[in-house]
Design a protein around this motif. Structure first.
Motif, PDB file in Angstrom:
ATOM      1  N   ARG A  56       0.821  -1.210   0.000  1.00 41.65           N
ATOM      2  CA  ARG A  56       0.000   0.000   0.000  1.00 41.65           C
ATOM      3  C   ARG A  56       0.853   1.257   0.000  1.00 41.65           C
ATOM      4  O   ARG A  56       1.857   1.330   0.705  1.00 41.65           O
ATOM      5  CB  ARG A  56      -0.899   0.008   1.231  1.00 41.65           C
ATOM      6  CG  ARG A  56      -1.971  -1.014   1.082  1.00 41.65           C
ATOM      7  CD  ARG A  56      -2.950  -0.906   2.194  1.00 41.65           C
ATOM      8  NE  ARG A  56      -3.710  -2.127   2.205  1.00 41.65           N
ATOM      9  CZ  ARG A  56      -4.559  -2.460   3.136  1.00 41.65           C
ATOM     10  NH1 ARG A  56      -4.749  -1.654   4.155  1.00 41.65           N
ATOM     11  NH2 ARG A  56      -5.221  -3.585   3.060  1.00 41.65           N
TER      12      ARG A  56
ATOM     13  N   ALA B 165      -5.858  -0.577 -17.148  1.00 41.62           N
ATOM     14  CA  ALA B 165      -6.377  -1.905 -16.811  1.00 41.62           C
ATOM     15  C   ALA B 165      -7.783  -1.706 -16.278  1.00 41.62           C
ATOM     16  O   ALA B 165      -7.996  -1.592 -15.072  1.00 41.62           O
ATOM     17  CB  ALA B 165      -5.486  -2.565 -15.759  1.00 41.62           C
TER      18      ALA B 165
ATOM     19  N   PRO C 225     -11.946  -0.806 -12.584  1.00 47.44           N
ATOM     20  CA  PRO C 225     -10.596  -1.353 -12.703  1.00 47.44           C
ATOM     21  C   PRO C 225     -10.584  -2.874 -12.818  1.00 47.44           C
ATOM     22  O   PRO C 225     -11.521  -3.545 -12.393  1.00 47.44           O
ATOM     23  CB  PRO C 225      -9.903  -0.894 -11.426  1.00 47.44           C
ATOM     24  CG  PRO C 225     -10.973  -0.505 -10.485  1.00 47.44           C
ATOM     25  CD  PRO C 225     -12.161  -0.120 -11.304  1.00 47.44           C
ATOM     26  N   SER C 226      -9.514  -3.380 -13.401  1.00 43.82           N
ATOM     27  CA  SER C 226      -9.387  -4.817 -13.618  1.00 43.82           C
ATOM     28  C   SER C 226      -7.976  -5.287 -13.297  1.00 43.82           C
ATOM     29  O   SER C 226      -7.171  -5.531 -14.185  1.00 43.82           O
ATOM     30  CB  SER C 226      -9.746  -5.138 -15.075  1.00 43.82           C
ATOM     31  OG  SER C 226      -9.510  -6.485 -15.358  1.00 43.82           O
ATOM     32  N   PRO C 227      -7.666  -5.427 -12.007  1.00 46.38           N
ATOM     33  CA  PRO C 227      -6.354  -5.971 -11.665  1.00 46.38           C
ATOM     34  C   PRO C 227      -6.296  -7.450 -12.040  1.00 46.38           C
ATOM     35  O   PRO C 227      -7.336  -8.072 -12.251  1.00 46.38           O
ATOM     36  CB  PRO C 227      -6.275  -5.771 -10.153  1.00 46.38           C
ATOM     37  CG  PRO C 227      -7.687  -5.659  -9.676  1.00 46.38           C
ATOM     38  CD  PRO C 227      -8.489  -5.130 -10.824  1.00 46.38           C
TER      39      PRO C 227
ATOM     40  N   VAL D 128      -0.817  -7.284 -12.452  1.00 45.10           N
ATOM     41  CA  VAL D 128      -1.297  -5.917 -12.236  1.00 45.10           C
ATOM     42  C   VAL D 128      -2.033  -5.906 -10.904  1.00 45.10           C
ATOM     43  O   VAL D 128      -3.084  -6.537 -10.760  1.00 45.10           O
ATOM     44  CB  VAL D 128      -2.211  -5.441 -13.387  1.00 45.10           C
ATOM     45  CG1 VAL D 128      -2.704  -4.016 -13.121  1.00 45.10           C
ATOM     46  CG2 VAL D 128      -1.468  -5.505 -14.718  1.00 45.10           C
ATOM     47  N   THR D 129      -1.445  -5.237  -9.917  1.00 45.29           N
ATOM     48  CA  THR D 129      -1.978  -5.304  -8.554  1.00 45.29           C
ATOM     49  C   THR D 129      -3.059  -4.244  -8.335  1.00 45.29           C
ATOM     50  O   THR D 129      -3.134  -3.273  -9.077  1.00 45.29           O
ATOM     51  CB  THR D 129      -0.849  -5.076  -7.531  1.00 45.29           C
ATOM     52  OG1 THR D 129      -0.417  -3.718  -7.628  1.00 45.29           O
ATOM     53  CG2 THR D 129       0.324  -6.010  -7.780  1.00 45.29           C
ATOM     54  N   PRO D 130      -3.899  -4.449  -7.312  1.00 46.33           N
ATOM     55  CA  PRO D 130      -4.958  -3.456  -7.050  1.00 46.33           C
ATOM     56  C   PRO D 130      -4.482  -2.244  -6.262  1.00 46.33           C
ATOM     57  O   PRO D 130      -5.277  -1.390  -5.921  1.00 46.33           O
ATOM     58  CB  PRO D 130      -5.976  -4.263  -6.230  1.00 46.33           C
ATOM     59  CG  PRO D 130      -5.190  -5.335  -5.583  1.00 46.33           C
ATOM     60  CD  PRO D 130      -4.025  -5.632  -6.462  1.00 46.33           C
ATOM     61  N   PHE D 131      -3.181  -2.163  -5.984  1.00 46.37           N
ATOM     62  CA  PHE D 131      -2.713  -1.137  -5.046  1.00 46.37           C
ATOM     63  C   PHE D 131      -2.488   0.232  -5.668  1.00 46.37           C
ATOM     64  O   PHE D 131      -2.429   1.228  -4.973  1.00 46.37           O
ATOM     65  CB  PHE D 131      -1.413  -1.600  -4.374  1.00 46.37           C
ATOM     66  CG  PHE D 131      -1.575  -2.900  -3.654  1.00 46.37           C
ATOM     67  CD1 PHE D 131      -2.306  -2.944  -2.481  1.00 46.37           C
ATOM     68  CD2 PHE D 131      -1.037  -4.072  -4.168  1.00 46.37           C
ATOM     69  CE1 PHE D 131      -2.468  -4.148  -1.809  1.00 46.37           C
ATOM     70  CE2 PHE D 131      -1.196  -5.268  -3.511  1.00 46.37           C
ATOM     71  CZ  PHE D 131      -1.920  -5.312  -2.327  1.00 46.37           C
ATOM     72  N   TYR D 132      -2.337   0.260  -6.996  1.00 50.77           N
ATOM     73  CA  TYR D 132      -1.932   1.511  -7.617  1.00 50.77           C
ATOM     74  C   TYR D 132      -2.878   1.892  -8.754  1.00 50.77           C
ATOM     75  O   TYR D 132      -3.796   1.157  -9.087  1.00 50.77           O
ATOM     76  CB  TYR D 132      -0.480   1.401  -8.127  1.00 50.77           C
ATOM     77  CG  TYR D 132       0.432   0.772  -7.101  1.00 50.77           C
ATOM     78  CD1 TYR D 132       0.697   1.435  -5.903  1.00 50.77           C
ATOM     79  CD2 TYR D 132       0.973  -0.500  -7.302  1.00 50.77           C
ATOM     80  CE1 TYR D 132       1.509   0.844  -4.927  1.00 50.77           C
ATOM     81  CE2 TYR D 132       1.782  -1.088  -6.337  1.00 50.77           C
ATOM     82  CZ  TYR D 132       2.040  -0.416  -5.146  1.00 50.77           C
ATOM     83  OH  TYR D 132       2.811  -1.001  -4.190  1.00 50.77           O
ATOM     84  N   ASP D 133      -2.570   3.036  -9.349  1.00 44.05           N
ATOM     85  CA  ASP D 133      -3.343   3.551 -10.466  1.00 44.05           C
ATOM     86  C   ASP D 133      -3.475   2.498 -11.583  1.00 44.05           C
ATOM     87  O   ASP D 133      -2.554   1.719 -11.823  1.00 44.05           O
ATOM     88  CB  ASP D 133      -2.584   4.766 -11.002  1.00 44.05           C
ATOM     89  CG  ASP D 133      -3.369   5.543 -12.014  1.00 44.05           C
ATOM     90  OD1 ASP D 133      -4.065   6.482 -11.611  1.00 44.05           O
ATOM     91  OD2 ASP D 133      -3.301   5.200 -13.211  1.00 44.05           O
ATOM     92  N   PRO D 134      -4.643   2.447 -12.249  1.00 45.86           N
ATOM     93  CA  PRO D 134      -4.825   1.439 -13.294  1.00 45.86           C
ATOM     94  C   PRO D 134      -4.066   1.703 -14.607  1.00 45.86           C
ATOM     95  O   PRO D 134      -4.109   0.883 -15.515  1.00 45.86           O
ATOM     96  CB  PRO D 134      -6.340   1.474 -13.546  1.00 45.86           C
ATOM     97  CG  PRO D 134      -6.781   2.818 -13.098  1.00 45.86           C
ATOM     98  CD  PRO D 134      -5.863   3.207 -11.975  1.00 45.86           C
TER      99      PRO D 134
END
Lengths: 451, 70
Positions: free
Chosen positions: A55, A341, A349-351, A377-383
């Motif tokens: 995070r 993403a 969003p689509s991590p 592609v993680t959910p923690f940052y901008d897509p």
């Protein structure tokens, strides 16, 4: 020039900065979170330094950890990229207090431009037209309604500390304002720790056009013309181009002069962007100033031939600009498409796990990419996972090149906005240069339900 | 009984309906945050929030059960 630079950022912009440093023989230090261990930028840097958990508030926003990394690796300067700590006045101040160079303007100017109300006041004093509205924060919903009645609905309700569309809402009536005020104030308090709200008259159907400026520490400044960024979803840009297909030569000149006036009055240094809303009569109004490199800086690089990261580093090192305004000319036309993403229809969003990534090649086709073919592609940052930039002699050719490149672009494993981008760049409103900031609402989304 | 599942990976930004509260179909129960976007997760039927499986700040994977509506 600096011998070692730390990049307090991630993703494509970290890679982008490393590339310029390699050309200038500057050693680079990447800082990264546990979620980014396998990211390309970590391997591209000469050294890399783990600064915390996935995070952002446990890694990329941890000022102490970043300073420690800079000290331990003997970096002389820190480039903040965009987003994250790039417009955090306290970070810029701390970097300098630690005896390091911050690649950007003074912390005082970052703080002033970060407070949208203070920025409006400063620009008005500098003689730059601002959107009509309150020059102070409104105390409560009653006062908000009073000023909204004065300027006339519809108005924009905005958080003084806002950004990225958070804490901001267009309201058409007193009832809507009543409903929107508290929620946006709360949200601004949660996100930015500052619930100050103000009211602006809503400019109807505006274009978003911004002026790139560069200023050294010796009083020299130039503007690098405009970027038009009217194609937006959720108040975030999707496609940007330079020059604008809409501005007359006269308005372009006046906007550039206005931006330079502000830079000189504020004694602004390094790279910055002054964003304007432009109405259909070509009246322009100051919206905000971004005191950092912008995501869409490549289109300016393409039409001017300048490397903006190099310019930032040279300015931060104390060098003088080696060119004057009259030396700068617009060369051809450039367009950038942001690859997100996310779902092309809902923009959710689509991590997930990438399984394929094919980047189209070609003359005048440039990529800025945060991932590789097997990245998570993680959910923690901008897509935003990549940017596709094209450059051609004319706008028409640039659109053709972009359309072709988008059709050859392949992303599998996660959803992407490629489908949306392909629809947008072939839409008559876009190709004719008629699109405004309401394009997605007025044309794109309706086109989905018509199918 | 109806399980509400996370539609994507992310963290729990806000709990909107607490345990014991009655909700109607379509009403938001929690708001997830993923890739800097807030994603509301609504109840799929009318009922009462019997159990919340997550707390604010928790990380959830796609498909994880967030709450049970009865």
């Amino acid at each position: 020039m600096f011998s070692k630079l730390l990049i307090a950022n991630r993703g494509e912009i970290a890679s982008r900065i490393i590339r310029t440093c390699q050309r200038l023989n500057i050693r680079t230090v990447a800082v990264y979170s546990e979620a980014d261990q396998e990211a390309p930028f970590v391997k591209e840097a000469d050294e890399s330094y783990l600064i915390g958990k996935p995070r952002v508030n446990e890694s990329y926003l941890k000022i102490d950890n970043i300073i420690k990394a800079a000290k331990e690796t003997n970096a002389e300067a820190i480039h903040p990229g965009y987003g994250l700590l790039s417009e955090h006045a306290g970070f810029a101040k701390r970097v300098r207090e630690e005896g390091l160079t911050f690649v950007g303007p003074t912390s005082e100017l970052i703080a002033m431009m970060g407070d949208k109300i203070a920025a409006r006041q400063a620009m008005e004093m500098a003689g730059v037209p601002v959107v009509p509205g309150t020059m102070e924060a409104v105390a409560d919903v009653q006062e908000a309604n009073k000023v909204a009645e004065e300027f006339g609905y519809p108005v924009m309700l905005k958080a003084a500390a806002g950004g990225g569309g958070i804490g901001m809402q267009a309201v058409k009536t007193a009832e809507e304002l009543e409903k929107a005020f508290e929620g946006n104030q709360k949200r601004a308090q949660t996100f930015f720790g500052d619930g100050k709200m103000f009211i602006e008259k809503q400019i109807i159907n505006p274009r978003h056009i911004e002026i790139q400026v560069l200023a050294d520490e010796h009083g020299n400044a130039v503007h690098l013309f405009e970027r038009e960024c009217s194609i937006q979803r959720r108040h975030q840009k999707v496609i940007e181009e330079a020059p604008s297909p809409f501005l007359s030569e006269e308005t372009r000149r006046r906007m550039g002069e206005s931006a330079l006036k502000a830079v000189q009055k504020l004694r602004y240094t390094n790279a910055g962007t002054i964003e304007f809303l432009v109405d259909d009569q070509e009246n322009f109004y100051f919206l905000e100033m971004n005191t950092r490199l912008q995501v869409e800086h490549p289109v300016t690089e393409e039409i001017t031939g300048l490397d903006l990261v190099e310019q930032q580093l040279r300015i931060a090192f104390g060098e003088k600009l080696t060119y004057k305004q009259e030396d700068l000319l617009i060369q051809g036309h450039a367009i950038e498409a942001r690859i997100y993403a996310e779902d092309s229809n809902t923009f959710y969003p689509s991590p997930g796990q990438l399984t394929k990534l094919t980047l189209p090649k070609g003359d005048g086709v440039r990529h800025e990419v945060a991932v590789n073919a097997d990245s998570q592609v993680t959910p923690f940052y901008d897509p935003m996972i990549a940017k596709l930039v094209v450059h051609a002699d004319t706008r028409k050719e640039a659109i053709e090149k972009l359309t072709k490149a988008l059709h050859q672009y392949e992303i599998e494993g996660i959803k992407s906005n490629l489908t949306m981008l392909k629809r947008v760049v072939t839409h008559e409103q876009f190709t004719s240069g008629a699109a405004t900031t309401s394009f997605i609402e007025d044309y794109y989304l309706p086109s989905l339900t018509n199918q | 009984m109806n399980e509400i599942k996370a539609s994507m990976a992310g963290s729990v930004w806000k709990i909107v309906a607490n345990e014991g509260e009655s909700v109607t179909s379509g009403q938001d129960v929690v708001i997830l945050e993923s890739m800097k976007m807030e994603i509301p997760i609504p109840a799929e039927q009318d009922g009462t929030v019997k159990e919340l499986k997550v707390g604010e700040g928790d990380f959830v994977n796609e498909g994880d059960v967030i709450a049970i509506i009865e």
